[in-house]
Enzyme design. Structure first.
Site, mmCIF file in Angstrom:
data_model
loop_
_atom_site.group_PDB
_atom_site.id
_atom_site.type_symbol
_atom_site.label_atom_id
_atom_site.label_comp_id
_atom_site.label_asym_id
_atom_site.label_seq_id
_atom_site.Cartn_x
_atom_site.Cartn_y
_atom_site.Cartn_z
ATOM 1 N N HIS A 1 16.918 10.627 3.752
ATOM 2 C CA HIS A 1 17.161 10.024 2.448
ATOM 3 C C HIS A 1 18.030 8.784 2.535
ATOM 4 O O HIS A 1 17.858 7.834 1.786
ATOM 5 C CB HIS A 1 17.765 11.049 1.502
ATOM 6 N N ARG B 1 1.724 13.254 -3.712
ATOM 7 C CA ARG B 1 1.884 14.439 -2.852
ATOM 8 C C ARG B 1 2.638 15.512 -3.627
ATOM 9 O O ARG B 1 3.802 15.320 -3.957
ATOM 10 C CB ARG B 1 2.669 14.079 -1.589
ATOM 11 N N ARG C 1 -2.864 15.251 -5.160
ATOM 12 C CA ARG C 1 -3.399 16.037 -4.052
ATOM 13 C C ARG C 1 -2.897 17.470 -4.187
ATOM 14 O O ARG C 1 -1.724 17.698 -4.480
ATOM 15 C CB ARG C 1 -2.928 15.437 -2.730
ATOM 16 N N GLU D 1 -9.550 13.199 6.767
ATOM 17 C CA GLU D 1 -8.451 13.097 7.722
ATOM 18 C C GLU D 1 -8.657 14.012 8.935
ATOM 19 O O GLU D 1 -7.883 13.990 9.875
ATOM 20 C CB GLU D 1 -7.102 13.376 7.049
ATOM 21 N N ASN E 1 -3.214 8.664 8.703
ATOM 22 C CA ASN E 1 -2.128 9.236 9.521
ATOM 23 C C ASN E 1 -2.636 10.435 10.316
ATOM 24 O O ASN E 1 -2.474 10.513 11.535
ATOM 25 C CB ASN E 1 -0.965 9.699 8.643
ATOM 26 N N ASP E 2 -3.266 11.362 9.596
ATOM 27 C CA ASP E 2 -3.785 12.538 10.298
ATOM 28 C C ASP E 2 -5.061 12.212 11.065
ATOM 29 O O ASP E 2 -5.282 12.736 12.155
ATOM 30 C CB ASP E 2 -4.045 13.681 9.309
ATOM 31 N N ARG F 1 1.561 13.084 15.695
ATOM 32 C CA ARG F 1 2.107 11.903 15.024
ATOM 33 C C ARG F 1 3.627 11.899 14.940
ATOM 34 O O ARG F 1 4.236 10.895 14.596
ATOM 35 C CB ARG F 1 1.476 11.744 13.632
ATOM 36 N N CYS G 1 -5.481 6.037 1.905
ATOM 37 C CA CYS G 1 -4.124 6.352 1.455
ATOM 38 C C CYS G 1 -3.172 6.617 2.627
ATOM 39 O O CYS G 1 -2.025 6.994 2.416
ATOM 40 C CB CYS G 1 -4.120 7.515 0.486
HETATM 41 C C1 PEP Z 1 -2.642 11.041 5.934
HETATM 42 O O1 PEP Z 1 -2.758 11.987 6.710
HETATM 43 O O2 PEP Z 1 -2.949 9.875 6.222
HETATM 44 C C2 PEP Z 1 -2.067 11.247 4.586
HETATM 45 C C3 PEP Z 1 -2.079 10.294 3.687
HETATM 46 O O3 PEP Z 1 -1.508 12.447 4.329
HETATM 47 P P1 PEP Z 1 -0.074 12.938 4.864
HETATM 48 O O4 PEP Z 1 0.606 11.750 5.485
HETATM 49 O O5 PEP Z 1 0.624 13.460 3.669
HETATM 50 O O6 PEP Z 1 -0.446 13.985 5.843
HETATM 51 MG MG MG Z 2 -2.579 14.060 5.986
#
Ligand code: PEP
Ligand code: MG
Length: 749
Positions: free
Chosen positions: A357, A463, A499, A597, A620-621, A631, A668
């Site tokens: 934070h 989220r 989501r 993802e 990201n995933d 990651r 996203c």
């Molecule tokens: C992703 O995986 O790219 C994503 C947007 O979800 P999170 O980062 O919450 O896993």
């Molecule tokens: Mg994800």
């Protein structure tokens, strides 16, 4: 031999200072290997030579001894990065006699490279008077020892230790947490109370300790209120949420009960505090979701703050003669709030990570920040330093050249952000009229009061899991309804993509522990909610009810890997809709989307296209699963390549398939908010990008400086490159050509 190895490493790592550590190393290695001579050389890359750092057995003359990388057997070990084992060293063609070394009495030679992460840091040599061929066991002993020494040397270097005379502590690397560049005096503040330094202590006066604790809690609550008020006008709710979280935790009956119970056992208040805070923090620290793991830091900060009031410490008055780069053990929101912003050029924190934070707060305040820096702060305090919040680099004693280079960057930087902020209200439209929708990724709150958030085209990813993870039980339908209503209400005319719960496995809820060997491949996202229709239905009903009269809700399903999962989720959505419509017939069916993802979904789009209204790519995933690289693991962070050719190829494939099936697609993941990523994605055809608040103005601005035509051409060329680094260089060139270089990692050019 294993125990000897362990002994050496243990003694060496215990040494206070690296030079004495190397002295211990050579002595103990001679003893363990029963040989007469052991020497360690370290590589000075700048001067292209190896410098003798410590020896047992060589009677060299002169002050220092250097061996060029191209000289003798030691140079050969450095160049080839392989051990050399010789009974008669002098017979080897690369042997070179160094009269000042005093090694003429030795015949045999075993030299092994000291390698850390592919780089040869030096050479470890043992020698013997008799012509002895060291056996395989001995060779592997030395190789193992060298690998351990490499870690010690790399660690010392990272801590700012310089090995060579006249060498500056060149650069220290940390985790970039808030972008920006600053130059100024480094100032080490060690006045903060430290919870980890509180040791077991008991009390006979339990009542008094309880009272002290209650008083500390009251004082801390008042203090948080004060700090929040102070920053209220400057910052958005997301950043200020830390103070709400602290207040919430301090009012939490569970925490108070646990603290009281610990004191009732006879522990002094401060010791009780440490134990309870650590047990709470450990619960979060075990989660592999980076965001949640970093909440552990927030809980520790709360503990520090309570300790501060328990010990009734004098509030340090920070009144600097000139603005400083603050160096602290652990950056806290309270430190940031207590120092006037004009006096803080940047912050460097030894503990902490990019999403704690305090890091979020420093980003919101626009203060460059670097976290998780492994350094001895005493070594750099008082020096003029450079902090590069883009690359996470600190230069504690920069050369004149570097200083002027960075001074230029500092002024470019402020011009740039002023320019970008001025144009945030303009649409994201390329020079040739191609309109891109820029959406928001929201977490703690989706606050519209931040000016940037008013200029987005909607919320592309909300989220929902946060509320589930910070509570002591599943939030009730009423609680969820309240939360979702406030988010949907904040964007009455815009689309909000919520989501469904993305928890499970390692992201264990405190009230529902899950133990798995491979949490990232385990029970998470939709897998969890399908197994728990009770929890899923409550969430779906809350979302649907919250959308009544607003009709701006879209529902997004995380971690889907098969069509069955989608079908299962759709059945439950139908059920929830039927249930809520019984009471409120006006509730509309929301748009439904699936996250792409998990790589399997790349091939399932044709089968889901007529079932869903849109898809959203979680880069990201997707990158994690496509490249098989965690990651969150710093050890393999350089393999987690966001611009990996296969990631780009996957993005191309997804877009093309979605186009064939006329399926709207949004991105996203973090790639959408990255200046390079955003341009490449638009070039690939994507026209909906969802990103964090901090990237909105930047990405919109960059898109307005480019034409769709040239972005398509860039993406086309990027797809033909076999290395991620080639793609990066190509993009870097483009940014430079367009005069946009300031938007990608400032850093040393
Ligand atoms: C992703 O995986 O790219 C994503 C947007 O979800 P999170 O980062 O919450 O896993
Ligand atoms: Mg994800």
């Amino acid at each position: 031999m294993l125990s000897q190895l362990r002994d050496i490493v243990e003694h060496v790592s215990k040494a206070e200072e690296v030079h004495s550590a190397l002295e211990i190393l050579v002595k103990q290695t001679c003893a363990a290997m029963n040989t007469e001579c052991c020497t360690i050389y370290l590589a000075d890359e700048k001067k292209q030579r190896l410098e003798l750092m410590a020896t047992q057995g060589l009677r060299f003359t002169g002050h220092t001894i250097h061996i060029g990388f191209d000289e003798g057997l030691v140079g050969l070990v450095k160049r080839t990065a392989e051990p050399i084992n010789l009974a008669e060293a002098a017979k080897h063609p690369s042997f070179k006699f160094f009269p000042q070394l005093g090694e003429d009495i030795y015949h045999s030679f075993l030299g092994t490279p000291i390698i850390h992460r592919k780089q040869v840091l030096g050479v470890l040599v043992i020698q013997q008077k008799s012509s002895r061929q060291f056996d395989e066991m001995e060779e592997s002993f030395l190789v193992t020892l060298a690998a351990q020494v490499a870690v010690i040397i790399a660690h010392a270097t990272a801590q700012g230790q310089s090995f060579f005379d006249g060498d500056r502590v060149s650069v220290i690397k940390g985790i970039p947490a808030s972008s920006g560049v600053a130059i100024g005096p480094l100032w080490w503040d060690n006045t903060q109370p430290d919870l980890s330094q509180v040791f077991p202590a008991s009390t006979l006066d339990i009542l008094r300790e309880q009272e002290l604790l209650s008083l500390a809690i009251e004082n801390a609550l008042a203090d948080f209120k004060r700090m929040r008020k102070k920053l209220d006008l400057e910052l958005n709710k997301d950043a200020l949420a830390i103070f709400d979280l602290f207040t919430h935790l301090l009012n939490d009956p569970m925490l108070r009960k646990d603290l009281k119970a610990q004191i009732a056992k006879g522990d002094r208040a401060d010791w009780a505090l440490r134990q309870v805070v650590e047990s709470y923090a450990n619960r979060f620290a075990k989660m592999s979701d980076i965001y949640l793991r970093e909440r552990a830091q927030d809980i520790k900060e709360l503990g520090q703050r309570l300790l501060f009031f328990l010990q009734n410490t004098e509030q340090p008055v920070h009144n600097f003669e000139q603005p400083v780069i603050l160096v602290v053990q652990e950056l806290t929101a309270s430190i940031l709030a207590s120092i006037p912003k004009e006096q803080l050029l940047a912050v460097v924190s030894l503990d902490g990570a990019a999403n704690s934070h305090a890091a979020i707060l420093s980003r919101a305040m626009g203060i460059p920040a670097i976290m998780g820096v492994n350094i001895n702060p005493e070594l750099i305090s008082g020096k003029v330093g450079i902090v590069d919040g883009y690359s996470g680099e600190i230069y504690p004693d920069p050369s004149q050249d570097l200083l002027s280079e960075y001074s230029e960057l500092v002024s470019e930087e402020s011009e740039l952000s002023a320019m970008v902020d001025k144009t945030v209200s303009e649409e994201a439209c390329t020079l040739d009229g191609h309109r891109i929708q820029v959406m928001l990724n929201a977490g703690l709150s989706a606050d519209t009061s931040i000016s940037v958030n008013q200029y987005v085209d909607g919320v592309g990813l909300y989220r929902t899991e946060i509320a589930f993870l910070t509570q002591q039980k599943f939030p009730s339908e009423e609680e969820q309804l309240h939360q979702y209503t406030s988010v949907l209400n904040a964007y009455p005319d815009k689309k909000v993509v919520m989501r469904t719960l993305d928890i499970g496995g390692d992201k264990a809820l405190p009230y529902l522990p899950i133990d798995e060997d491979n949490p990232f491949l385990g029970w998470r996202g939709i897998r969890f909610t399908l197994d728990h229709p009770d929890i899923f239905l409550i969430q779906l009903r809350s979302m649907l009810k919250a959308s009544l009269g607003l009709d701006n809700l879209s529902i997004l399903l995380p971690m889907v890997s098969s069509v069955q999962e989608l079908d299962g989720a759709m059945e439950l959505i139908e059920q929830a809709l039927a249930e809520v419509q019984q009471l409120h017939p006006d509730i509309k069916r929301p748009a439904l989307g699936v996250m792409i993802e998990v790589p399997s979904m790349l091939y399932l789009i044709p089968f889901i296209a007529d079932k869903v209204d849109f898809v959203s790519v979680g880069t990201n995933d997707l990158t994690q699963y496509l490249l098989a690289v965690d990651r969150n693991n710093a050890q393999v962070a350089d393999i987690y390549e966001t611009l990996h050719p296969s990631v780009l190829a996957a993005m191309k494939h997804i877009f093309a398939t979605c186009q064939t099936y006329n399926l709207p697609v949004c991105i996203c993941g973090e790639l959408a908010g990255d200046p390079i990523g955003a341009l490449l994605l638009v070039g690939l055809g994507y026209d909906m990008l969802s990103m964090n608040t901090s990237n909105v103005a930047k990405v919109k601005y960059i898109l307005r400086q480019t034409s769709y035509q040239e972005l398509q051409d860039l993406a086309h060329r990027a797809l033909s490159k076999p290395y991620g680094s080639d793609i990066y260089s190509q993009m870097q060139q483009f940014f430079e050509l367009k005069g946009l270089a300031g938007f990608i990692r400032a850093g040393k050019r």
